[in-house]
Design a protein around this motif. Structure first.
Motif, short mmCIF file in Angstrom:
data_model
loop_
_atom_site.label_atom_id
_atom_site.label_comp_id
_atom_site.label_asym_id
_atom_site.label_seq_id
_atom_site.Cartn_x
_atom_site.Cartn_y
_atom_site.Cartn_z
N ILE A 499 0.86 -1.19 0.00
CA ILE A 499 0.00 0.00 0.00
C ILE A 499 0.89 1.24 0.00
O ILE A 499 1.73 1.40 0.89
CB ILE A 499 -0.94 0.01 1.23
CG1 ILE A 499 -1.83 -1.23 1.22
CG2 ILE A 499 -1.79 1.28 1.22
CD1 ILE A 499 -2.73 -1.35 2.43
N LEU A 500 0.72 2.07 -1.00
CA LEU A 500 1.53 3.28 -1.15
C LEU A 500 0.71 4.50 -0.78
O LEU A 500 -0.40 4.70 -1.29
CB LEU A 500 2.02 3.40 -2.59
CG LEU A 500 2.73 2.18 -3.20
CD1 LEU A 500 3.11 2.46 -4.65
CD2 LEU A 500 3.96 1.81 -2.38
N LYS A 501 1.25 5.30 0.12
CA LYS A 501 0.61 6.56 0.55
C LYS A 501 -0.84 6.35 1.01
O LYS A 501 -1.69 7.23 0.84
CB LYS A 501 0.64 7.59 -0.58
CG LYS A 501 2.06 7.99 -0.98
CD LYS A 501 2.05 9.06 -2.07
CE LYS A 501 3.47 9.47 -2.43
NZ LYS A 501 3.51 10.50 -3.50
N GLU A 502 -1.12 5.15 1.55
CA GLU A 502 -2.43 4.80 2.11
C GLU A 502 -3.55 4.80 1.07
O GLU A 502 -4.73 4.69 1.42
CB GLU A 502 -2.80 5.76 3.26
CG GLU A 502 -1.82 5.73 4.41
CD GLU A 502 -2.24 6.65 5.54
OE1 GLU A 502 -3.24 7.38 5.37
OE2 GLU A 502 -1.56 6.64 6.58
N ARG A 503 -3.19 4.89 -0.23
CA ARG A 503 -4.23 4.98 -1.26
C ARG A 503 -4.02 4.03 -2.43
O ARG A 503 -4.97 3.56 -3.05
CB ARG A 503 -4.33 6.41 -1.81
CG ARG A 503 -4.81 7.45 -0.82
CD ARG A 503 -4.93 8.79 -1.47
NE ARG A 503 -3.63 9.28 -1.96
CZ ARG A 503 -3.48 10.22 -2.89
NH1 ARG A 503 -4.54 10.75 -3.47
NH2 ARG A 503 -2.27 10.62 -3.25
N HIS A 504 -2.76 3.77 -2.78
CA HIS A 504 -2.45 3.03 -4.00
C HIS A 504 -1.96 1.62 -3.68
O HIS A 504 -1.41 1.36 -2.60
CB HIS A 504 -1.39 3.77 -4.82
CG HIS A 504 -1.59 5.25 -4.87
ND1 HIS A 504 -2.77 5.82 -5.27
CD2 HIS A 504 -0.75 6.29 -4.55
CE1 HIS A 504 -2.66 7.15 -5.22
NE2 HIS A 504 -1.45 7.45 -4.77
N LEU A 505 -2.12 0.72 -4.65
CA LEU A 505 -1.68 -0.66 -4.48
C LEU A 505 -0.64 -1.02 -5.53
O LEU A 505 -0.82 -0.75 -6.72
CB LEU A 505 -2.88 -1.63 -4.62
CG LEU A 505 -4.00 -1.49 -3.59
CD1 LEU A 505 -5.13 -2.45 -3.93
CD2 LEU A 505 -3.48 -1.73 -2.17
#
Length: 566
Positions: A499-505
């Motif tokens: 999980i990147l920046k709590e938004r992206h996968l």
């Protein structure tokens, strides 16, 4: 609103076989080309080589001969000419195009861009008054004018001739101008109907050069502006527009225009690698911010200037206005969605709040229409009149609905899916009811369906770096010619996604055991983590190539994820 993944029908075998005669072309590519109307090797070569030779003869456009003759007469007589441009990107690039071109041809010219709030859409009477005050004998409207009967009549009454260059849909009658250049005219046989306003203006200048035997090379240098106007307007990225955009991007990468250079610097964009998507999603909104928040004159001056110092100052001011625009946009969108939630029973939404900022209502209407799935009109009170913008989803004809409500409107204009309008405050309630009624009538009992249009279903093993490279050469993409979208079913993640920046996968995907894993990223879809970790799933994705330390890596850019359907 239901959601549907709509996979296009595969093209006929005969076209695939014809395109397969070109060696080393993957069958996936031949299918994509055939779906887009490319059905022979000759058409394929034209598609991959959108050169200037593919441009149509400008004199195929109705009234082109009359327009060129009147412009020629104005120059011969030393008349002052006013270029009247609309206040969006298409209009301001048109004005800049004419100003740059005429600096090398004729200097008795001026330009005018209306104030969105005090003058409204189209050619304004105030603009005509300005032309009269500055002793102009000819007005050339750019990206507007086709519905401006009153203002054009006013100009004629003042002995000012008028040439309209527009691309918007017509009303019941054509303005009484000296010439009306608009491929949408029913009596115009021009082969391509989808030009932008800047594109129509470019054809006018091309016709002028052709008539007088002027070397068009200096005109080609201004295709950077035509590409910008075309990329940022709702026009199809097919046929002649692909030529103008493709060539325009090439010229933009080496443009010496101070305004374009300053804009790219402010936005931290590398001029040598700028893409059409940068024009539509980064540069365009900044230019539009001028007309939305302050005055579009700022944008027109920036694009037209030849002074680097002035360009830097104007570019920084535009960037400031764009940040302000973003703040308005976020706040008003939240309020509009709240109002929309209380009107769930309606098929067509008319949302109104008297203190909304008029300049961002088109953006807000677009976001609400996309999220709620209904044609949406957002309105505010401005100078004693209710005014705003409407947006539609899918193939729904918003312009037709507004035309049916015409008796309640003071003015409206635009495209099938996007329009501007104004009305008297006392008509607001009646318009809201009539708009909903007309939308329901057009739907005829059918439910709105949000469709994700997919080109092809593929196996991940069919996807290679070479395939992605060929697709990259199919640019420019845009409206009616989007970047290819694929679906792959029953894929699995080889690991728990990061999980990147709590938004992206970020993940690696396979379709069958033993397959080589392919890198994939899903922006703003962290909420889909449970589906991904539960087993197999389906993805709709685009191909992209990541370059890192000199290496090129294939990556799937996932647009949507859903559980696999048995």
């Amino acid at each position: 609103m239901s959601k549907k993944w709509n996979v296009a029908a595969e093209p006929e075998d005969k076209y695939i076989k014809e395109l397969m005669k070109q060696p080393n072309v993957p069958i996936l590519i031949t299918k994509l080309l055939a779906q887009r109307g490319v059905k022979s090797l000759h058409q394929a070569r034209d598609y991959f080589r959108p050169t200037l030779e593919k441009l149509h003869d400008p004199f195929l456009m109705k009234d082109m001969d009359v327009a060129v003759a009147r412009l020629t007469l104005a120059i011969e007589k030393g008349e002052r000419i006013l270029f009247f441009g609309d206040y969006d990107v298409d209009g301001t690039t048109s004005v800049a195009l004419f100003m740059h071109f005429f600096r090398g041809v004729y200097d008795n010219v001026d330009f005018y861009v209306p104030d969105k709030y005090t003058e409204g859409y189209g050619v304004s009477v105030r603009g005509v008054e300005y032309a009269a005050k500055t002793n102009c004998q000819l007005i050339i409207s750019l990206d507007c004018g086709i519905m401006s009967h009153e203002a054009i009549d006013n100009a004629i009454h003042r002995n000012i001739d008028f040439i309209v260059c527009d691309h918007h849909q017509l009303g019941d009658t054509i303005p009484k101008a000296t010439a009306v250049l608009n491929p949408q005219r029913p009596d115009c046989d021009y082969p391509f109907k989808g030009l932008s306003g800047c594109g129509v203006g470019f054809k006018f200048l091309q016709g002028f050069c052709q008539k007088h035997g002027i070397d068009p090379t200096p005109l080609w240098q201004h295709l950077d502006l035509v590409a910008l106007g075309t990329a940022c307007d709702v026009v199809p990225m097919v046929e002649e527009n692909r030529v103008l955009a493709h060539q325009g991007i090439s010229y933009l990468k080496k443009s010496t225009k101070p305004g374009i250079i300053a804009l790219l610097q402010v936005l931290k964009k590398d001029q040598a690698t700028v893409q059409l998507t940068d024009l539509a999603y980064s540069i365009g909104p900044v230019i539009n911010a001028a007309g939305r928040i302050a005055h579009a004159q700022i944008a027109a001056e920036l694009l037209a200037t030849e002074d680097p110092k002035e360009a830097n100052e104007l570019a920084n001011e535009l960037n400031r206005l764009n940040q302000l625009r973003r703040n308005y946009d976020q706040k008003i969108t939240e309020e509009a969605l709240e109002i929309a939630s209380s009107e769930e029973s309606k098929s067509g939404l008319v949302l109104y709040k008297e203190d909304w900022h008029k300049g961002v209502l088109g953006i807000v209407a677009s976001k609400v229409a996309e999220k709620i799935g209904k044609p949406t009109v957002c309105l505010t009170l401005s100078r004693g009149e209710v005014t705003g913008s409407g947006r539609a989803i899918g193939k729904f004809d918003l312009h037709d609905v507004l035309n049916s409500c015409g008796d309640l409107l003071s003015q409206f204009g635009g495209h099938t899916s996007a329009a501007g309008l104004s009305l008297k405050e006392e008509n607001l309630s009646a318009f809201s009811d009539k708009f909903d009624e007309e939308v329901q009538k057009k739907l005829n009992g059918k439910e709105f369906v949000s469709e994700l249009n997919i080109d092809l279903e593929v196996e991940l093993t069919d996807i290679t770096l070479s395939t992605a490279s060929i697709i990259d050469k199919m640019k420019p993409f845009g409206h009616e010619n989007p970047m290819p979208l694929f679906v792959a079913k029953g894929v699995k993640s080889t690991e728990v996604p990061r999980i990147l920046k709590e938004r992206h996968l970020k993940m690696k995907l396979i379709q069958n055991d033993g397959d080589q894993a392919i890198d994939a990223i899903a922006f703003n879809q962290a909420d889909q983590l449970e589906i991904i970790t539960s087993g197999s799933f389906d993805i709709a994705f685009r191909l992209e190539i990541n370059e890192f330390r000199g290496s090129k890596i294939l990556q799937l850019n996932i647009k949507e994820i859903r559980s696999s359907v048995d």
